[in-house]
Design an enzyme around this catalytic site. Structure first.
Site, mmCIF file in Angstrom:
data_model
loop_
_atom_site.group_PDB
_atom_site.id
_atom_site.type_symbol
_atom_site.label_atom_id
_atom_site.label_comp_id
_atom_site.label_asym_id
_atom_site.label_seq_id
_atom_site.Cartn_x
_atom_site.Cartn_y
_atom_site.Cartn_z
ATOM 1 C CE LYS A 235 -3.533 2.631 2.745
ATOM 2 N NZ LYS A 235 -4.553 2.630 3.737
ATOM 3 C CG ASP A 240 -5.936 7.819 4.548
ATOM 4 O OD1 ASP A 240 -6.806 8.395 3.684
ATOM 5 O OD2 ASP A 240 -6.281 6.737 5.081
ATOM 6 C CE LYS A 247 -7.388 8.607 7.721
ATOM 7 N NZ LYS A 247 -8.204 7.337 8.320
ATOM 8 C CG ASP A 258 -2.361 4.927 4.722
ATOM 9 O OD1 ASP A 258 -2.128 3.948 5.252
ATOM 10 O OD2 ASP A 258 -3.587 5.227 4.081
ATOM 11 C CG ASP A 317 -10.384 7.503 6.048
ATOM 12 O OD1 ASP A 317 -9.420 7.378 5.600
ATOM 13 O OD2 ASP A 317 -10.736 7.618 7.322
ATOM 14 C CD GLU A 319 -6.930 5.367 1.993
ATOM 15 O OE1 GLU A 319 -7.926 5.241 2.724
ATOM 16 O OE2 GLU A 319 -5.678 4.949 2.379
ATOM 17 N NE ARG A 321 -11.169 -1.250 3.376
ATOM 18 C CZ ARG A 321 -11.804 -1.605 4.383
ATOM 19 N NH1 ARG A 321 -13.004 -2.187 4.502
ATOM 20 N NH2 ARG A 321 -11.221 -0.926 5.527
HETATM 21 N N1 BES Z 1 -4.618 4.518 6.489
HETATM 22 C C1 BES Z 1 -5.827 4.053 7.405
HETATM 23 C C2 BES Z 1 -5.573 2.922 8.213
HETATM 24 C C3 BES Z 1 -4.682 3.454 9.304
HETATM 25 C C4 BES Z 1 -5.127 3.673 10.612
HETATM 26 C C5 BES Z 1 -3.235 3.320 9.238
HETATM 27 C C6 BES Z 1 -4.227 4.220 11.538
HETATM 28 C C7 BES Z 1 -2.392 3.653 10.227
HETATM 29 C C8 BES Z 1 -3.052 3.953 11.421
HETATM 30 C C9 BES Z 1 -6.923 3.632 6.302
HETATM 31 O O1 BES Z 1 -7.035 3.930 4.950
HETATM 32 C C10 BES Z 1 -8.522 3.958 7.059
HETATM 33 O O2 BES Z 1 -8.729 5.317 6.979
HETATM 34 N N2 BES Z 1 -9.093 3.003 7.327
HETATM 35 C C11 BES Z 1 -10.452 3.385 7.965
HETATM 36 C C12 BES Z 1 -11.262 2.355 7.426
HETATM 37 C C13 BES Z 1 -12.767 2.913 7.685
HETATM 38 C C14 BES Z 1 -13.346 4.018 7.011
HETATM 39 C C15 BES Z 1 -13.766 1.522 7.282
HETATM 40 C C16 BES Z 1 -10.130 2.964 9.544
HETATM 41 O O3 BES Z 1 -9.533 2.157 9.836
HETATM 42 O O4 BES Z 1 -10.919 3.943 10.088
HETATM 43 ZN ZN ZN Z 2 -5.152 4.807 4.133
HETATM 44 MG MG MG Z 3 -8.058 5.691 4.737
#
Ligand code: BES
Ligand code: ZN
Ligand code: MG
Length: 468
Positions: A235, A240, A247, A258, A317, A319, A321
């Site tokens: 990734k 992000d 966020k 990220d 968010d 993104e 996946r």
């Molecule tokens: N990049 C984040 C995941 C992340 C969280 C990485 C904390 C490092 C530390 C990912 O893209 C994300 O935003 N995931 C969301 C998914 C949700 C919207 C289903 C999350 O985990 O909140």
């Molecule tokens: Zn992310």
């Molecule tokens: Mg995200």
């Protein structure tokens, strides 16, 4: 350049490594040190004479390889001001394997951001002498350690860069010149080319960005005939913001991390090609940021992914996946690989589950699970297995597309994300997904705030070395 030799010489700088038990037996030979040092893990006692400096380092009891590496890493970092760039003898009873761990730790412990080879160990006059290994072994150790540092530091350096220094063009320039240096095949698809190629899920994430997309494919081909081929997807979201599903601002600066999956892949690829490891590697890095703009993809959008399957976007968010779905499909459809591994800072859910202690991993192959766990335990870049049960798929079926990109339930998102990715591996029978959101970026010895841990590089390398 790292210089390591077999030589028994008097040097003015000496390192003595003692386990608690060895120290117990030998301390009477060191009358002025006896009462100040016990050999406890990571204990350091410095003894200076008129023209000599001696570092006594404790390695504890029955320490494993990674523990020895950690002791050395901490020592190199903590004592950089006391250490001198001079010939140095290491006196220890460690065998070759543990000596290797010690040397790796010493040099990995010289990392600071931004990294310059300013630590005494990297200076021209620094030479390391071991009594208990041969000259050939010493030379080999130097090459291995230097290759590891070159790979791991490059990955850490990019992860640590602030958002305005890691734009798509900048990292692409780096990957291009790295490819030239190591003879890798380099290919990058920009946004227009990605659209033409049908990388719809990747492009959806990139379309809101003022930066170009760079769907990057790097290939390392070993000279060995019939070498196995390892497919890696990392990734590589450079920042992000969450996109339109934006966020909150608390700790948002951490989202420069990220690309932790990519930095592990970059590190392993550099080290593997420098060491000319007898495997082929095909690495895909779908590079973009996840930005907020008028052009950004929107919740409710229905996207056609590279595989032809459609995705209803319910949270922009989620993104990672999206970009990985296309990375995995593209690799699986266009290349023959024996094993397919993706690494990603994918979900907050995996962080809430495991904190900073391990990555969450998922796999459709039991042998692969075993080898990954073996490497993870050995390197202490730990992994814990979670299920890919089919019931999880029910949570992201959509009324208007094949899948939604999130589940509406408030639990298990790291499993949902993994199950989602499984829909895009095009039937690959030997796949693993590593969610490393909690471990790629965290508390480290060399920085006050969270920073790159180097997680994944040694894990992948150990796996690769055993996979041929
Ligand atoms: N990049 C984040 C995941 C992340 C969280 C990485 C904390 C490092 C530390 C990912 O893209 C994300 O935003 N995931 C969301 C998914 C949700 C919207 C289903 C999350 O985990 O909140
Ligand atoms: Zn992310
Ligand atoms: Mg995200």
């Amino acid at each position: 350049m790292i210089k390591i030799y077999n030589k028994k010489e008097t040097t003015t700088q000496n390192i003595f490594l003692f386990s608690e038990d060895d120290w117990e037996q030998e301390k009477s030979n060191y009358p002025n040190t006896e009462h100040f040092f016990n050999g406890k893990k990571s204990e350091v006692f410095i003894k200076t004479d008129s023209n000599e400096i001696n570092f006594f380092i404790g390695i504890g009891r029955d320490s494993k390889g990674f523990e020895i590496q950690n002791v050395a890493n901490k020592f190199a970092n903590d004592y950089k001001k006391n250490l001198q760039a001079v010939a140095t003898s290491v006196h220890s009873k460690l065998g070759l394997d543990l000596t290797e761990e010690f040397v790796k730790g010493l040099f990995l412990g010289t990392y600071l951001y931004p990294f310059e080879r300013s630590h005494p160990f990297w200076q021209e006059n620094f030479e390391l002498y071991f009594e208990n290994i041969s000259d050939d072994e010493a030379k080999n150790l130097a090459l291995k350690t230097e290759a590891l540092c070159n790979g791991q530091f490059a990955g850490m350096e990019w992860l640590n860069k602030p958002a305005n220094y890691k734009k798509v063009d900048q990292i692409s320039e780096f990957l291009k010149s790295t490819s030239e240096k190591y003879g890798l095949k380099y290919k990058s698809l920009n946004r227009e080319e990605s659209i033409k190629e049908g990388l719809g899920a990747f492009v959806a994430v990139n379309q809101g960005s003022s930066q170009e997309a760079s769907f990057t494919i790097l290939e390392y081909k070993s000279e060995k005939e019939n070498a196995k081929t390892i497919g890696l997807v990392g990734k590589c979201v450079l920042f992000d913001t969450g996109g339109i599903s934006i966020k909150g601002s608390a700790n948002l600066h951490y989202m420069k991390s990220d690309m932790g999956g990519a930095s592990a892949v970059i590190g392993a690829l550099i080290t593997a090609s420098e060491l000319k490891l007898p495997v082929n590697i095909i690495a895909i890095l779908p590079i973009t940021d996840n930005a907020v703009s008028e052009k950004a993809y929107l919740p409710s959008d229905v996207i056609t992914a590279y595989s032809g399957k459609t995705i209803e976007v319910l949270d922009t968010d989620a993104e990672g996946r999206m970009t990985l779905a296309d990375g995995l499909s593209y690799l699986s459809k266009n290349y023959e690989t024996d094993v397919l591994i993706d690494l990603a800072t994918l979900t907050g859910s995996s962080v809430r589950m495991f904190g900073y202690t391990c990555g969450a991993y998922f796999s459709n192959n039991d042998d692969l699970k075993k080898s990954l766990e073996k490497s993870a335990d050995k390197t202490n870049q730990r992994l814990w297995n979670l299920p890919l049960w089919d019931v999880w798929k029910d949570d992201f079926t959509s009324d208007v597309a094949d899948f939604k990109n999130i589940s509406m339930k408030p639990f298990g998102d790291c499993i949902v994300a993994a199950k989602f990715l499984e829909q895009f591996i095009e039937g690959h029978q030997n796949w693993a997904h590593l969610d490393i959101a909690g471990v790629a970026f965290g508390n480290v010895g060399y920085a006050k705030d969270k920073a790159a841990t180097g997680y994944g590089v040694q894990l992948l390398l150990d796996f690769i070395e055993n996979y041929n």
